[in-house]
Write a protein that holds these residues in place. Sequence first.
Motif, PDB file in Angstrom:
ATOM      1  N   GLN A  84       0.903  -1.137   0.024  1.00 29.93           N
ATOM      2  CA  GLN A  84       0.038   0.174  -0.128  1.00 29.93           C
ATOM      3  C   GLN A  84       0.860   1.288   0.187  1.00 29.93           C
ATOM      4  O   GLN A  84       0.568   2.278  -0.483  1.00 29.93           O
ATOM      5  N   THR A  85       1.883   1.083   0.786  1.00 28.01           N
ATOM      6  CA  THR A  85       2.848   2.439   0.933  1.00 28.01           C
ATOM      7  C   THR A  85       3.792   2.651  -0.221  1.00 28.01           C
ATOM      8  O   THR A  85       4.003   3.577  -1.026  1.00 28.01           O
ATOM      9  N   LEU A  86       4.506   1.423  -0.517  1.00 21.77           N
ATOM     10  CA  LEU A  86       5.527   1.442  -1.660  1.00 21.77           C
ATOM     11  C   LEU A  86       4.862   0.851  -2.861  1.00 21.77           C
ATOM     12  O   LEU A  86       5.619   0.876  -4.013  1.00 21.77           O
ATOM     13  N   ARG A  87       3.598   0.628  -2.944  1.00 19.43           N
ATOM     14  CA  ARG A  87       3.220  -0.194  -4.169  1.00 19.43           C
ATOM     15  C   ARG A  87       3.940  -1.068  -4.686  1.00 19.43           C
ATOM     16  O   ARG A  87       3.716  -1.371  -6.108  1.00 19.43           O
ATOM     17  N   ARG A 115       8.598  10.092  -3.121  1.00 19.27           N
ATOM     18  CA  ARG A 115       8.220   8.927  -3.152  1.00 19.27           C
ATOM     19  C   ARG A 115       8.356   8.166  -1.547  1.00 19.27           C
ATOM     20  O   ARG A 115       9.069   8.886  -0.969  1.00 19.27           O
ATOM     21  N   HIS A 116       7.559   7.183  -1.365  1.00 19.68           N
ATOM     22  CA  HIS A 116       7.996   6.616   0.223  1.00 19.68           C
ATOM     23  C   HIS A 116       9.154   5.616  -0.147  1.00 19.68           C
ATOM     24  O   HIS A 116       9.494   5.368  -1.178  1.00 19.68           O
ATOM     25  N   ALA A 176      19.184  -3.668  -6.675  1.00 18.47           N
ATOM     26  CA  ALA A 176      19.281  -2.820  -8.072  1.00 18.47           C
ATOM     27  C   ALA A 176      17.775  -2.940  -8.661  1.00 18.47           C
ATOM     28  O   ALA A 176      17.353  -1.812  -9.446  1.00 18.47           O
ATOM     29  N   ARG A 177      17.095  -4.080  -8.930  1.00 16.39           N
ATOM     30  CA  ARG A 177      16.043  -4.388  -9.437  1.00 16.39           C
ATOM     31  C   ARG A 177      15.018  -3.182  -8.780  1.00 16.39           C
ATOM     32  O   ARG A 177      13.990  -2.761  -9.722  1.00 16.39           O
ATOM     33  N   TRP A 178      14.971  -2.843  -7.767  1.00 19.92           N
ATOM     34  CA  TRP A 178      13.995  -1.900  -7.095  1.00 19.92           C
ATOM     35  C   TRP A 178      14.668  -0.450  -7.161  1.00 19.92           C
ATOM     36  O   TRP A 178      14.048   0.334  -6.273  1.00 19.92           O
ATOM     37  N   ASP A 179      15.818  -0.483  -7.856  1.00 20.64           N
ATOM     38  CA  ASP A 179      16.335   0.936  -8.150  1.00 20.64           C
ATOM     39  C   ASP A 179      16.660   1.508  -6.570  1.00 20.64           C
ATOM     40  O   ASP A 179      16.705   2.879  -6.218  1.00 20.64           O
ATOM     41  N   GLY A 180      17.296   0.780  -5.814  1.00 19.51           N
ATOM     42  CA  GLY A 180      17.502   1.211  -4.303  1.00 19.51           C
ATOM     43  C   GLY A 180      18.902   1.318  -4.071  1.00 19.51           C
ATOM     44  O   GLY A 180      19.876   1.198  -4.999  1.00 19.51           O
ATOM     45  N   LEU A 181      19.090   1.858  -2.878  1.00 19.12           N
ATOM     46  CA  LEU A 181      20.545   2.128  -2.485  1.00 19.12           C
ATOM     47  C   LEU A 181      21.367   0.991  -1.597  1.00 19.12           C
ATOM     48  O   LEU A 181      20.482   0.898  -0.545  1.00 19.12           O
ATOM     49  N   LEU A 182      22.224   0.607  -1.796  1.00 18.55           N
ATOM     50  CA  LEU A 182      22.841  -0.405  -0.803  1.00 18.55           C
ATOM     51  C   LEU A 182      24.304  -0.048  -0.573  1.00 18.55           C
ATOM     52  O   LEU A 182      24.816   0.353  -1.416  1.00 18.55           O
ATOM     53  N   SER A 183      24.497   0.146   0.693  1.00 23.57           N
ATOM     54  CA  SER A 183      25.962   0.575   1.120  1.00 23.57           C
ATOM     55  C   SER A 183      26.290  -0.064   2.505  1.00 23.57           C
ATOM     56  O   SER A 183      25.577  -0.556   3.375  1.00 23.57           O
ATOM     57  N   GLY A 237       9.929   3.525  -3.410  1.00 17.59           N
ATOM     58  CA  GLY A 237       8.536   2.880  -3.662  1.00 17.59           C
ATOM     59  C   GLY A 237       8.366   3.134  -5.203  1.00 17.59           C
ATOM     60  O   GLY A 237       8.959   3.827  -5.847  1.00 17.59           O
ATOM     61  N   LEU A 238       7.425   2.279  -5.730  1.00 24.20           N
ATOM     62  CA  LEU A 238       7.166   2.498  -7.230  1.00 24.20           C
ATOM     63  C   LEU A 238       6.394   3.692  -7.554  1.00 24.20           C
ATOM     64  O   LEU A 238       5.506   4.143  -6.438  1.00 24.20           O
ATOM     65  N   ARG A 239       6.535   4.496  -8.621  1.00 20.23           N
ATOM     66  CA  ARG A 239       5.732   5.443  -8.942  1.00 20.23           C
ATOM     67  C   ARG A 239       4.313   5.345  -9.127  1.00 20.23           C
ATOM     68  O   ARG A 239       4.114   4.049  -9.554  1.00 20.23           O
ATOM     69  N   ASP A 240       3.433   6.314  -8.760  1.00 18.83           N
ATOM     70  CA  ASP A 240       2.136   5.930  -9.485  1.00 18.83           C
ATOM     71  C   ASP A 240       1.949   5.743 -10.866  1.00 18.83           C
ATOM     72  O   ASP A 240       2.661   6.225 -11.780  1.00 18.83           O
ATOM     73  N   GLY A 241       0.896   4.809 -11.212  1.00 16.80           N
ATOM     74  CA  GLY A 241       0.630   4.576 -12.686  1.00 16.80           C
ATOM     75  C   GLY A 241       1.866   3.532 -13.216  1.00 16.80           C
ATOM     76  O   GLY A 241       2.019   3.324 -14.418  1.00 16.80           O
TER      77      GLY A 241
END
Lengths: 296, 240
Positions: free
Chosen positions: A137-140, A183-184, A247-254, A292-296
């Motif tokens: 619901q929050t991150l879609r 985004r969330h 990376a698939r979720w376009d995230g940051l990992l450090s 989170g994923l963008r709307d649409g």
Amino acid sequence: MRVVEVPRSLDYRTVESLHAAVGQGDQLPTLFDARRIEWIDPNGMLALLAAGTVAGMGGTLPRISLPERSEVLGYLNRMGFARAARGIFSPPPPGDGRRQSHRASDVLLEITPVTTNSDVHQVVDRVQSRAGAILAQTLRYPAHAVVRFSVILSEVCQNIIEHADAPGWVAAQAYNWSRRLGRHVAVIAVCDLGRGFSASLAEEHAQRFGGRWGDAAALEAAFLHGYTRFRDAGRGQGIQQIRRQVARWDGLLSIRSGTARIADAPAWSQSPRMLENLPAFPGAQINIVLPGLRDG
Amino acid sequence: MAESTPSPLGGSPAVASGGALTVDVGRLMSERLGLSQSDLITRPTGRAVREAIEACTADASGGSVALVELSGVRVMDFSCADEVVARLLLRGQDSSRSAMRYFIFRGREHLHGHAVAEVLSRRGLAAACAFGGRPFHPVGEVSDGQRAVWHALEERRSIALGDATTLLGPGGRARLVRICEMRLAHLGSGGQVTALSRVGRGGGDGAVRSPSSPDADSASRSRASRESLDLGRSPRRGAS
């Protein structure tokens, strides 16, 4: 008495001031002045616990002045900071020590000690029962994302047990990064005060790096090449699989260990691939930010 | 009718039927290892599960193929997939250690299939798997040519090595031998290669048979035990 002024905003970008203040090896009685905190994330909370633990290694437990802002204090309570801080700060921060209700919050996982494999099972069980709705619901994220999210948590927690040889903590929270990202995001923080990547890998891999061996080379070995202290070909998959999924979720990992930090940084982040010559600090800290994923 | 296979651990999450033995990992975890949730996570858990599977299959009299049923598993991480699946295959290749020389894997969750594929590829292993409702197919370190030969063999049930080039084309014989080495098919002493779906049935018309899903009652288990697992063609009935 050494007074460590905690930054107003304490997250993965600002924890270095804590490391610098307590990582010098002196054993002065310490007060962490956190009264002016306006914003803190799971990385900030775990960094406070870690810094407090290091400051108390001289024998005198440090003191902490808690945030004055009620919303920050309430958030710390929801994340179980008081419970986790018992035995680290004296007097312990007030709190009833019970787990909080999460019906109306975006707490994905309150601060949880990770010492044994059964702790990892508990972490995954809690996230399975709680995180699905927040992720969807929050991150879609799609419904099955909670399984992938659980796998990430499992692998990072096992990193503590298998490589740190010391206890650690894990925490996760969803936020609205409306100004920074529009985004969330979900933030996962993992922290231990173990021997760090360099010491963990040295016996098996230092020789091949020769004079380059150190915190940065050790992080490269584990992070980029999947090396572990085990000779078994099946080892070393955890970090590599986490990298791929983040990376698939376009995230940051450090990952920060010793005096260095290495990162897989997406376009929205300003994090460099490698930072060296940071303040020395024992153990390792892993930071994951999943937008989170963008709307649409 | 399915029959329970005695095991050193007691209970019966392992069910023999026809030429195959099915080990229900979800039940194994709850009934024998006392885990309240069927989460295949952490290496110690993986080791315990693998050892339990090995115990179930060590005394198996039902043949030399075991179906490891992962449909009751909720979460499977890569460390545990390596401990359970990859190491099971590695140790299963040692005939002195295990009478069960062939393992196939099935699960409802396609994400589990991803974890299995990753750990197998990393170790250069392969296994016939069916995850997420897909039909059985070779997963792991398998070339397209080897995969094609595996499917052709499953279609034909068995192929004599001497006929391989004629039936499979140039390179077909070498690929056929290779998939036998990878434990994706059985090479008999007479040079006859048997598809996994026929192993344990003497190369006859029987198939590797499938007991039911982890939570099915005994009646449905009996029904499901008569379901043919045609590895090369159709997905498991009712799989999601």
